[in-house]
Scaffold this active site. Structure first.
Site, PDB file in Angstrom:
ATOM      1  N   ARG A 170       0.875  -1.172   0.000  1.00  0.00           N
ATOM      2  CA  ARG A 170       0.000   0.000   0.000  1.00  0.00           C
ATOM      3  C   ARG A 170       0.908   1.217   0.000  1.00  0.00           C
ATOM      4  O   ARG A 170       2.013   1.169   0.499  1.00  0.00           O
ATOM      5  CB  ARG A 170      -0.783   0.089   1.317  1.00  0.00           C
ATOM      6  N   ARG A 174      -3.098  10.621   1.372  1.00  0.00           N
ATOM      7  CA  ARG A 174      -4.030  11.289   2.280  1.00  0.00           C
ATOM      8  C   ARG A 174      -4.620  12.511   1.584  1.00  0.00           C
ATOM      9  O   ARG A 174      -3.870  13.355   1.110  1.00  0.00           O
ATOM     10  CB  ARG A 174      -3.214  11.729   3.491  1.00  0.00           C
ATOM     11  N   ARG A 247      19.718  -5.745   5.664  1.00  0.00           N
ATOM     12  CA  ARG A 247      20.141  -4.537   4.969  1.00  0.00           C
ATOM     13  C   ARG A 247      20.770  -3.658   6.040  1.00  0.00           C
ATOM     14  O   ARG A 247      20.275  -3.590   7.164  1.00  0.00           O
ATOM     15  CB  ARG A 247      18.904  -3.870   4.347  1.00  0.00           C
ATOM     16  N   ARG A 278      18.676  10.070   3.555  1.00  0.00           N
ATOM     17  CA  ARG A 278      18.054  11.044   4.450  1.00  0.00           C
ATOM     18  C   ARG A 278      19.131  11.862   5.149  1.00  0.00           C
ATOM     19  O   ARG A 278      20.263  11.399   5.316  1.00  0.00           O
ATOM     20  CB  ARG A 278      17.288  10.354   5.594  1.00  0.00           C
ATOM     21  N   GLU A 298      22.376   9.434   6.043  1.00  0.00           N
ATOM     22  CA  GLU A 298      22.155   7.976   6.081  1.00  0.00           C
ATOM     23  C   GLU A 298      22.418   7.357   4.719  1.00  0.00           C
ATOM     24  O   GLU A 298      21.795   7.751   3.730  1.00  0.00           O
ATOM     25  CB  GLU A 298      20.689   7.679   6.439  1.00  0.00           C
ATOM     26  N   TYR A 346      11.214  -7.163  11.778  1.00  0.00           N
ATOM     27  CA  TYR A 346      11.267  -5.741  12.070  1.00  0.00           C
ATOM     28  C   TYR A 346      10.154  -5.399  13.052  1.00  0.00           C
ATOM     29  O   TYR A 346       8.988  -5.704  12.823  1.00  0.00           O
ATOM     30  CB  TYR A 346      11.100  -4.877  10.799  1.00  0.00           C
ATOM     31  N   ASP A 348       8.626  -2.097  15.389  1.00  0.00           N
ATOM     32  CA  ASP A 348       8.724  -0.743  15.921  1.00  0.00           C
ATOM     33  C   ASP A 348       8.866  -0.856  17.433  1.00  0.00           C
ATOM     34  O   ASP A 348       8.564  -1.906  18.017  1.00  0.00           O
ATOM     35  CB  ASP A 348       7.469   0.057  15.557  1.00  0.00           C
TER      36      ASP A 348
HETATM   37  P1  FAD Z   1      18.127  -4.070  19.910  1.00  0.00           P
HETATM   38  O1  FAD Z   1      17.814  -2.661  20.234  1.00  0.00           O
HETATM   39  O2  FAD Z   1      18.926  -4.342  18.701  1.00  0.00           O
HETATM   40  O3  FAD Z   1      18.854  -4.729  21.164  1.00  0.00           O
HETATM   41  C1  FAD Z   1      19.548  -5.947  21.085  1.00  0.00           C
HETATM   42  C2  FAD Z   1      20.816  -5.809  21.909  1.00  0.00           C
HETATM   43  O4  FAD Z   1      21.440  -7.078  22.007  1.00  0.00           O
HETATM   44  C3  FAD Z   1      21.836  -4.866  21.263  1.00  0.00           C
HETATM   45  O5  FAD Z   1      22.167  -3.838  22.174  1.00  0.00           O
HETATM   46  C4  FAD Z   1      23.035  -5.776  20.986  1.00  0.00           C
HETATM   47  O6  FAD Z   1      24.276  -5.121  21.169  1.00  0.00           O
HETATM   48  C5  FAD Z   1      22.831  -6.880  21.998  1.00  0.00           C
HETATM   49  N1  FAD Z   1      23.490  -8.124  21.607  1.00  0.00           N
HETATM   50  C6  FAD Z   1      23.364  -8.782  20.441  1.00  0.00           C
HETATM   51  N2  FAD Z   1      24.159  -9.875  20.434  1.00  0.00           N
HETATM   52  C7  FAD Z   1      24.790  -9.906  21.632  1.00  0.00           C
HETATM   53  C8  FAD Z   1      25.753 -10.769  22.217  1.00  0.00           C
HETATM   54  N3  FAD Z   1      26.244 -11.821  21.551  1.00  0.00           N
HETATM   55  N4  FAD Z   1      26.193 -10.517  23.464  1.00  0.00           N
HETATM   56  C9  FAD Z   1      25.747  -9.433  24.148  1.00  0.00           C
HETATM   57  N5  FAD Z   1      24.832  -8.569  23.628  1.00  0.00           N
HETATM   58  C10 FAD Z   1      24.364  -8.802  22.398  1.00  0.00           C
HETATM   59  N6  FAD Z   1      11.019   2.001  15.904  1.00  0.00           N
HETATM   60  C11 FAD Z   1      10.080   2.953  16.132  1.00  0.00           C
HETATM   61  O7  FAD Z   1       9.117   2.707  16.861  1.00  0.00           O
HETATM   62  N7  FAD Z   1      10.205   4.205  15.574  1.00  0.00           N
HETATM   63  C12 FAD Z   1      11.247   4.543  14.761  1.00  0.00           C
HETATM   64  O8  FAD Z   1      11.316   5.674  14.286  1.00  0.00           O
HETATM   65  C13 FAD Z   1      12.242   3.544  14.506  1.00  0.00           C
HETATM   66  N8  FAD Z   1      13.291   3.820  13.699  1.00  0.00           N
HETATM   67  C14 FAD Z   1      14.214   2.850  13.429  1.00  0.00           C
HETATM   68  C15 FAD Z   1      15.260   3.151  12.582  1.00  0.00           C
HETATM   69  C16 FAD Z   1      16.198   2.163  12.269  1.00  0.00           C
HETATM   70  C17 FAD Z   1      17.330   2.495  11.352  1.00  0.00           C
HETATM   71  C18 FAD Z   1      16.037   0.852  12.784  1.00  0.00           C
HETATM   72  C19 FAD Z   1      16.992  -0.237  12.398  1.00  0.00           C
HETATM   73  C20 FAD Z   1      15.007   0.561  13.648  1.00  0.00           C
HETATM   74  C21 FAD Z   1      14.075   1.545  13.986  1.00  0.00           C
HETATM   75  N9  FAD Z   1      13.035   1.289  14.873  1.00  0.00           N
HETATM   76  C22 FAD Z   1      12.089   2.258  15.115  1.00  0.00           C
HETATM   77  C23 FAD Z   1      12.907  -0.025  15.543  1.00  0.00           C
HETATM   78  C24 FAD Z   1      13.613  -0.101  16.917  1.00  0.00           C
HETATM   79  O9  FAD Z   1      14.980   0.163  16.761  1.00  0.00           O
HETATM   80  C25 FAD Z   1      13.408  -1.513  17.509  1.00  0.00           C
HETATM   81  O10 FAD Z   1      12.043  -1.744  17.723  1.00  0.00           O
HETATM   82  C26 FAD Z   1      14.123  -1.781  18.832  1.00  0.00           C
HETATM   83  O11 FAD Z   1      15.400  -1.253  18.894  1.00  0.00           O
HETATM   84  C27 FAD Z   1      14.190  -3.280  19.066  1.00  0.00           C
HETATM   85  O12 FAD Z   1      14.740  -3.560  20.338  1.00  0.00           O
HETATM   86  P2  FAD Z   1      15.443  -4.982  20.606  1.00  0.00           P
HETATM   87  O13 FAD Z   1      15.688  -5.054  22.066  1.00  0.00           O
HETATM   88  O14 FAD Z   1      14.666  -6.058  19.962  1.00  0.00           O
HETATM   89  O15 FAD Z   1      16.803  -4.929  19.762  1.00  0.00           O
END
Ligand code: FAD
Length: 368
Positions: A170, A174, A247, A278, A298, A346, A348
């Site tokens: 989609r 708007r 990616r 961006r 970026e 992915y 949020d």
């Molecule tokens: P992460 O934040 O990746 O945490 C995982 C952690 O595990 C990391 O700190 C890593 O270092 C650690 N780890 C991994 N392997 C090991 C290991 N072997 N030993 C020790 N530690 C380890 N969401 C929104 O709602 N709004 C936004 O605008 C938005 N923008 C984004 C932009 C980008 C470029 C990206 C990639 C994501 C975006 N997101 C956004 C999504 C958001 O980043 C995620 O929802 C969130 O960070 C996920 O949290 P997590 O705990 O699953 O993963």
């Protein structure tokens, strides 16, 4: 002996740790990075909170999640209203009446609908075979050429004709003069940055940073009754079914000796000549009034093992591989796999918080 060893101090790990602590459990949180917060971490540069791993804007429709995050930190009134820069022509995003007025000089929603319909018909695409055809069949040629094509091709590193149609299901169009990117009811940035929220979550929890689980796997496994693992699932299983692809992004961050570079937090470069997708000007997320400004360009990049894994590539090949890892994970006793890397999905921020809360309730019960 801890009740839980939590691998990863991102949002999933931090919410789990906070909730486990509330339920009287002991946790050790480790992270291989030198800070907590995972991808939502802010690094302070020139007095400005810089979104080190990409711009993060919190938005949700879920009141429970909104109240939850607000219980840790107050949020400001930031509303995401990105600008597109196409060879120096500026357009509002998401596609709305402001965009259509600038593109075609039209004034009313009826005129805008007619214009889009004319272009869709003229293209004559009934069965879109690639992303280009899909986008044109949804919004017509002008929007596609100026606002989608260049950006998407840079994002994926290939021609829109070689990308599958399913990537764009989609395209939000708007027919109101509303530049608010998100449709969600709640939106904002934590006052003082995301670190404030994460620090509150991890208050009173033992945390060790700069520690990679895989460097001392055996000794870590003996430290706790259960593991909450939020790292890459293929790495956990020693890549036995192959590598899951991502990616990646490269960030070029610059401190500028001016107080305002682009007048907006997010500007997308939708032409193909500009090499980045961006520019983020971080101070505008928090209405900053500092003398200097910090901007980040970026650049989307091919991911190779060792690079930061940002976006999972959920095509058939990778989804099949993930299924095999998921089957192994389901059979792994005493390990909970959660968050974006361990579920190859992915999320949020509001979704990952929701998922962590559901996991905790399943594991330790609802506190009400
Ligand atoms: P992460 O934040 O990746 O945490 C995982 C952690 O595990 C990391 O700190 C890593 O270092 C650690 N780890 C991994 N392997 C090991 C290991 N072997 N030993 C020790 N530690 C380890 N969401 C929104 O709602 N709004 C936004 O605008 C938005 N923008 C984004 C932009 C980008 C470029 C990206 C990639 C994501 C975006 N997101 C956004 C999504 C958001 O980043 C995620 O929802 C969130 O960070 C996920 O949290 P997590 O705990 O699953 O993963």
């Amino acid at each position: 002996m801890y009740d839980y060893l939590i691998v990863g101090a991102g949002l999933f790990g931090s919410v789990f740790a906070y909730e486990a602590k509330r339920r009287g459990k002991t946790c050790l949180v480790i992270d291989k990075r030198n800070h907590i917060g995972g991808n939502v971490y802010n690094e302070e540069i020139a007095g400005i909170n810089v979104h080190k791993y990409g711009a993060h804007i919190f938005h949700t429709n879920n009141k429970k999640i909104w109240d939850y995050v607000n219980s840790f930190v107050e949020f400001n009134r930031y509303t995401n209203a990105p600008i597109a820069n196409y060879n120096g022509e500026l357009y509002n995003l998401p596609f709305n009446m402001n965009t259509f007025n600038k593109l075609w000089g039209i004034i009313t929603p009826e005129q805008a609908k007619q214009k889009i319909e004319e272009q869709r018909k003229a293209a004559g695409i009934t069965d879109p075979k690639n992303l280009e055809e899909q986008a044109i069949s949804l919004v017509g040629t002008d929007i596609y050429e100026k606002l989608i094509k260049g950006y998407t091709e840079k994002q994926w590193g290939r021609s829109a004709k070689d990308l599958p149609a399913f990537i764009i299901k989609r395209l939000p169009v708007r027919f109101t003069y509303d530049n608010n990117y998100f449709n969600d009811k709640y939106q904002g940035i934590p006052i003082g940055g995301y670190n404030v929220m994460i620090e509150k979550m991890l208050e009173g929890v033992e945390v060790r940073t700069d520690v990679d689980f895989f460097e001392e796997r055996e000794s870590f496994e003996k430290l706790a009754n259960k593991i909450v693992y939020t790292g890459m699932i293929d790495q956990y299983f020693d890549y036995q079914h192959g590598i899951l692809d991502y990616r990646s992004l490269q960030f070029e961050t610059k401190v500028l000796d001016i107080d305002n570079y682009q007048g907006n937090a997010v500007v997308n470069y939708t032409d193909k000549e500009t090499p980045y997708t961006r520019i983020i000007e971080h101070k505008h997320f928090e209405f900053g009034t500092q003398d200097k400004t910090v901007i980040t360009e970026e650049y989307p990049t091919e991911w190779q093992q060792g690079d930061e894994p940002y976006y999972p590539i959920n095509d058939d090949k990778n989804n099949e591989t993930y299924k095999k890892y998921k089957a192994l994970a389901d059979n792994e006793s005493n390990v909970i796999f959660g968050g974006r890397l361990a579920t190859y999905k992915y999320y949020d921020m509001h979704q990952v918080i929701g998922s962590a809360l559901t996991t905790v309730e399943k594991e330790l019960g609802d506190l009400g």
